[in-house]
Each structure stands twice: as C-alpha cells, then as structure tokens.
Design a protein around this motif. Structure first.
Motif, PDB file in Angstrom:
ATOM      1  N   SER A 100      42.566  46.094  18.594  1.00  0.00           N
ATOM      2  CA  SER A 100      42.337  44.718  19.032  1.00  0.00           C
ATOM      3  C   SER A 100      40.914  44.292  18.701  1.00  0.00           C
ATOM      4  O   SER A 100      40.018  45.119  18.514  1.00  0.00           O
ATOM      5  CB  SER A 100      42.575  44.586  20.541  1.00  0.00           C
ATOM      6  N   SER A 102      37.962  41.538  20.204  1.00  0.00           N
ATOM      7  CA  SER A 102      37.664  40.736  21.391  1.00  0.00           C
ATOM      8  C   SER A 102      36.172  40.437  21.450  1.00  0.00           C
ATOM      9  O   SER A 102      35.381  40.944  20.638  1.00  0.00           O
ATOM     10  CB  SER A 102      38.104  41.469  22.668  1.00  0.00           C
ATOM     11  N   SER A 132      42.082  38.931  21.151  1.00  0.00           N
ATOM     12  CA  SER A 132      43.185  38.774  20.204  1.00  0.00           C
ATOM     13  C   SER A 132      44.473  39.230  20.895  1.00  0.00           C
ATOM     14  O   SER A 132      44.426  39.938  21.910  1.00  0.00           O
ATOM     15  CB  SER A 132      42.927  39.611  18.950  1.00  0.00           C
ATOM     16  N   GLU A 134      46.587  41.550  20.336  1.00  0.00           N
ATOM     17  CA  GLU A 134      46.773  42.998  20.462  1.00  0.00           C
ATOM     18  C   GLU A 134      45.968  43.606  21.602  1.00  0.00           C
ATOM     19  O   GLU A 134      46.190  44.761  21.974  1.00  0.00           O
ATOM     20  CB  GLU A 134      46.396  43.689  19.148  1.00  0.00           C
ATOM     21  N   GLN A 156      49.634  34.542  20.840  1.00  0.00           N
ATOM     22  CA  GLN A 156      49.547  34.297  19.405  1.00  0.00           C
ATOM     23  C   GLN A 156      49.394  32.825  19.058  1.00  0.00           C
ATOM     24  O   GLN A 156      49.208  32.467  17.900  1.00  0.00           O
ATOM     25  CB  GLN A 156      50.780  34.875  18.709  1.00  0.00           C
ATOM     26  N   GLU A 158      47.336  29.262  19.252  1.00  0.00           N
ATOM     27  CA  GLU A 158      45.986  28.761  19.480  1.00  0.00           C
ATOM     28  C   GLU A 158      45.921  27.959  20.780  1.00  0.00           C
ATOM     29  O   GLU A 158      46.879  27.287  21.158  1.00  0.00           O
ATOM     30  CB  GLU A 158      45.542  27.877  18.312  1.00  0.00           C
ATOM     31  N   CYS A 218      42.896  33.270  24.294  1.00  0.00           N
ATOM     32  CA  CYS A 218      43.487  33.954  23.135  1.00  0.00           C
ATOM     33  C   CYS A 218      43.016  33.317  21.831  1.00  0.00           C
ATOM     34  O   CYS A 218      43.049  32.093  21.676  1.00  0.00           O
ATOM     35  CB  CYS A 218      45.011  33.918  23.230  1.00  0.00           C
ATOM     36  N   ARG A 219      42.581  34.152  20.922  1.00  0.00           N
ATOM     37  CA  ARG A 219      42.115  33.707  19.607  1.00  0.00           C
ATOM     38  C   ARG A 219      42.717  34.602  18.531  1.00  0.00           C
ATOM     39  O   ARG A 219      43.031  35.764  18.772  1.00  0.00           O
ATOM     40  CB  ARG A 219      40.590  33.791  19.529  1.00  0.00           C
ATOM     41  N   SER A 220      42.831  34.059  17.330  1.00  0.00           N
ATOM     42  CA  SER A 220      43.294  34.874  16.212  1.00  0.00           C
ATOM     43  C   SER A 220      42.187  35.840  15.808  1.00  0.00           C
ATOM     44  O   SER A 220      40.994  35.584  16.063  1.00  0.00           O
ATOM     45  CB  SER A 220      43.660  33.985  15.018  1.00  0.00           C
ATOM     46  N   GLU A 221      42.567  36.927  15.169  1.00  0.00           N
ATOM     47  CA  GLU A 221      41.571  37.909  14.733  1.00  0.00           C
ATOM     48  C   GLU A 221      40.604  37.290  13.733  1.00  0.00           C
ATOM     49  O   GLU A 221      39.395  37.562  13.776  1.00  0.00           O
ATOM     50  CB  GLU A 221      42.275  39.119  14.129  1.00  0.00           C
ATOM     51  N   LEU A 224      38.014  35.193  15.582  1.00  0.00           N
ATOM     52  CA  LEU A 224      37.069  36.053  16.305  1.00  0.00           C
ATOM     53  C   LEU A 224      36.079  36.710  15.361  1.00  0.00           C
ATOM     54  O   LEU A 224      34.881  36.825  15.674  1.00  0.00           O
ATOM     55  CB  LEU A 224      37.832  37.110  17.094  1.00  0.00           C
TER      56      LEU A 224
END
Length: 399
Positions: A100, A102, A132, A134, A156, A158, A218-221, A224
């Motif tokens: 993950s 973060s 993220s 995960e 997952q 946005e 929550c954010r996408s990888e 981040l």
C-alpha cells in the motif's frame, strides 16, 4: 450476630470512628489506583482495529543534489514513473501479499494529522489518514461485519472517505444520518468534498490510546506518489511462511539494485514490531505507565501494611476481651469470625460514603480522563468492588 456486631461497634464508637475514617480515606485512594489500572488493562485489551503482524515499512530516499551520483535529467514525471516501477517490483517480490501507499496513515506514526469534518452542521474531530485502497488489505482493516473487500472496493473511487465506526457514532449522536454516499465536508465548508464509501471497525491510534474518530481519505497510488514522492509510506504484508528472521536482510540484498531507479534508492526496511518499539521509546508512553504502576505499587504496599497493622494491633489490644469470651464458652473459630465480621462491617460502613465521593469525582472528571465522552459505569463499579475485596483481604489478614 450481625445485629450484635453493630451494637458492639457502636459501644466502642470512640475508637472505631478513627478506624472508620482511616478506612474511608484509604478506600478513596485505593479506588483511584484500581480504576487507573483497570482502565489501562481495558484500553490495552480493546482491539486496535488493524493488524501489523508480518507487515514491513519500506523507506525510499532521493540521492542528494550534491552527490556525484545525482542525475540532473530526472524530472518529476520521471520520478513518479520510477516510483510506480518500484511499487510494482515490491509487489513482485517472493512472499509479498500486498503493498500500500499512504501519507501519515500507518500505525505507530508520528506524522498523522487531525482535524474536523462533518455532515450537515455536525462536526466531529478525528485523525486524518490518506491511503490507497490496498491499505485496508495490508493492515487487515475490516468493516463491522469483518470484511475487507467492500472497503477496498469503495476506496477505489476518487473523493471517497472511509469513516471509522466511532466517527459514525458521534455523527449520529449529533443528529446526522450517515449512509453510503452521504456527503462529508471539511470543517466550516458548505459543500461536501467527499462522500462516505464505507464504515470500518473502530480503530485506535496505538495500544494505550482509547478509540477515537478517524477519517480514511482514499487516493489513487498515482496521486499519492505525485504528491509525496519518496516521502510516501510504502507498507507491505508478507505471507507468514515467508516472514522469516532473514526476510529483511534478504529483501535489502535482492531489492537494493532493483529499487535503484533514477535518483531513487532503498534506504531501509523496518518491521512494524520494531516501529512499535521505537514509537513507544520515543514518546515515553510505556515509561509513563511503568512510573505510574511503580508509584501505585508502592502506595498499595503502604496501604497493605497500614490496614494489616491497624487490625493486628487492634486485635492484640483486645486480648482480655477475647479471654473473657473464651471463658464464657466461645470457640476460637467463633471469636475469629466475630473479629473478622466486625472489621468487614466497619469496611462496609466506610465504603458507602466512599462510593458516593468516588461517584461524584468520576462524574465530574472521568469524561476528560477517558477521552471518549462516555463514563464507563461498568468499569467504575468493577473498580469499587475490587477495592472492597482488596481491603477486605487486608482486614482478614490483619485479624
């Protein structure tokens, strides 16, 4: 017999009054000690809401611009691509289950932030974690039904935010209705910036911290990594069979070259067992608890010696009275129960006003002490009962 004991206590009230006052003061002091220890045990035994077994933190770093190895042609976009490549290579490492990304989110973290968010006009202060999807798999964070997948799926999207159950409870107490899709606003905003994508089980900041509200943004990888670069937190979960004592050294040896991408290089790999130890060593929480326990142990030893000594001497001073009772046909067992019963009644008479005093102190002060806006009556009465039993044992031992 009980009626006779009360008469006996009243007839010797001039002496018993001092003993009663001693028992009252000692009961109040000892109940505070017992409550502290009960609270610490209760807090420590409460589920953390996450699992850090077989989890490691991988720390990446950038080559210094002053170094001869620094590549000045590396742009921010190339750096992000290299970080995505590094992430993929970590996932491909043998034994790794999931990885993950973060920011200020992993347990035993000194970089976490906090603030208020709300629904409608109700604002709840809590910890802010940026993660993220995960992240929930790596730390085994579940919803209230014990499932991980719904949280991963909801994260997952946005602008999704996962609320902890404690956050929902406080919002509900404020008159809000919280469902999947409910808008969540930053403090003092009028338009929602996020929406509720799920509710996870209650989480705690660390082992000795009470349950507290939390927001998992929550954010996408990709996002981040763009925002945090090598300062992002890379956490990976390893299969139990692959998590050997040599895992860290092997990972460093094999991944040192693979994670040397552009100006990026592998700095360190740390297990969360070590992170936990270092965290508590740095903030002094465990030392503070040890100091309290040592002080309370010394206080309890003094209380033990004081109560035993009081009833020991009191019994010795009544040898003539005991002799008269034996001469009149009383048995040694009967006399023993008579003295013990008298001591326990004195304790009961002291415990009743002490209970009232403790209740008032708890009602006015404990809400701040528990940090969760809820005075725990069960723990209060359990502590009072334990205090009474401890003092009763001291009295019986003294007699």
């Amino acid at each position: 017999m009980i009626k006779q004991l009360f008469k006996q206590i009243w007839s010797q009230r001039s002496v018993n009054l001092w003993i009663w006052m001693e028992l009252l003061i000692v009961f109040i002091c000892l109940s505070y000690v017992v409550d502290y220890l009960c609270r610490a045990a209760q807090t420590y035994g409460t589920p953390l809401g996450y699992n850090t077994e077989h989890v490691y933190k991988v720390k990446l770093a950038m080559v210094s611009p002053n170094s001869e190895a620094y590549d000045a042609t590396q742009t921010d976009s190339l750096c992000t691509e290299n970080l995505l490549t590094a992430l993929a290579r970590m996932r491909a490492y043998p034994g790794v289950e999931c990885v993950s990304v973060s920011s200020g989110a992993h347990p035993y973290n000194t970089s976490s932030s906090n603030g208020s968010r709300g629904v409608d006009t109700t604002w709840v202060h809590g910890y802010m974690y940026t993660v993220s999807p995960e992240f929930f798999r790596v730390f085994r964070i579940t919803d209230e039904q014990g499932r991980i997948d719904p949280l991963v799926t909801g994260a997952q999207t946005e602008k999704a935010v996962i609320l902890s159950a404690e956050t929902v409870r406080k919002l509900t107490e404020g008159g809000c209705t919280v469902n999947i899709g409910t808008g969540v606003m930053n403090y003092m905003d009028t338009i929602p910036s996020y929406f509720v994508a799920g509710v996870c089980a209650p989480t705690r900041y660390h082992d000795f911290h009470d349950v507290y509200p939390a927001y998992y943004t929550c954010r996408s990888e990709l996002r981040l990594l763009k925002q945090n670069a090598v300062n992002a937190e890379f956490c990976l979960r390893v299969r139990p069979d692959a998590d050997t004592e040599a895992f860290v050294s092997q990972f460093r040896k094999q991944m040192k070259t693979q994670l040397r991408l552009g100006n990026i290089y592998l700095l360190e790999v740390t297990s969360f067992d070590d992170l936990r130890t270092n965290y508590f060593r740095a903030n002094g929480v465990i030392n503070d608890i040890k100091t309290h326990v040592a002080g309370f142990s010394f206080l309890m030893l003094n209380i033990l010696l004081g109560i035993i000594g009081t009833f020991w001497i009191r019994t010795q001073q009544r040898r003539a009275e005991v002799g008269v009772r034996i001469a009149m046909g009383s048995t040694r067992t009967g006399i023993r129960w008579w003295l013990m019963g008298e001591g326990l009644i004195l304790l009961l008479l002291a415990a009743l006003p002490a209970l009232l005093i403790d209740w008032n102190v708890a009602y006015t002060l404990m809400e701040d002490f528990t940090e969760n806006d809820q005075f725990q009556w069960q723990r209060f009465f359990t502590g009072q009962l334990i205090t009474w039993v401890l003092m009763a044992c001291m009295i019986l031992l003294g007699v």
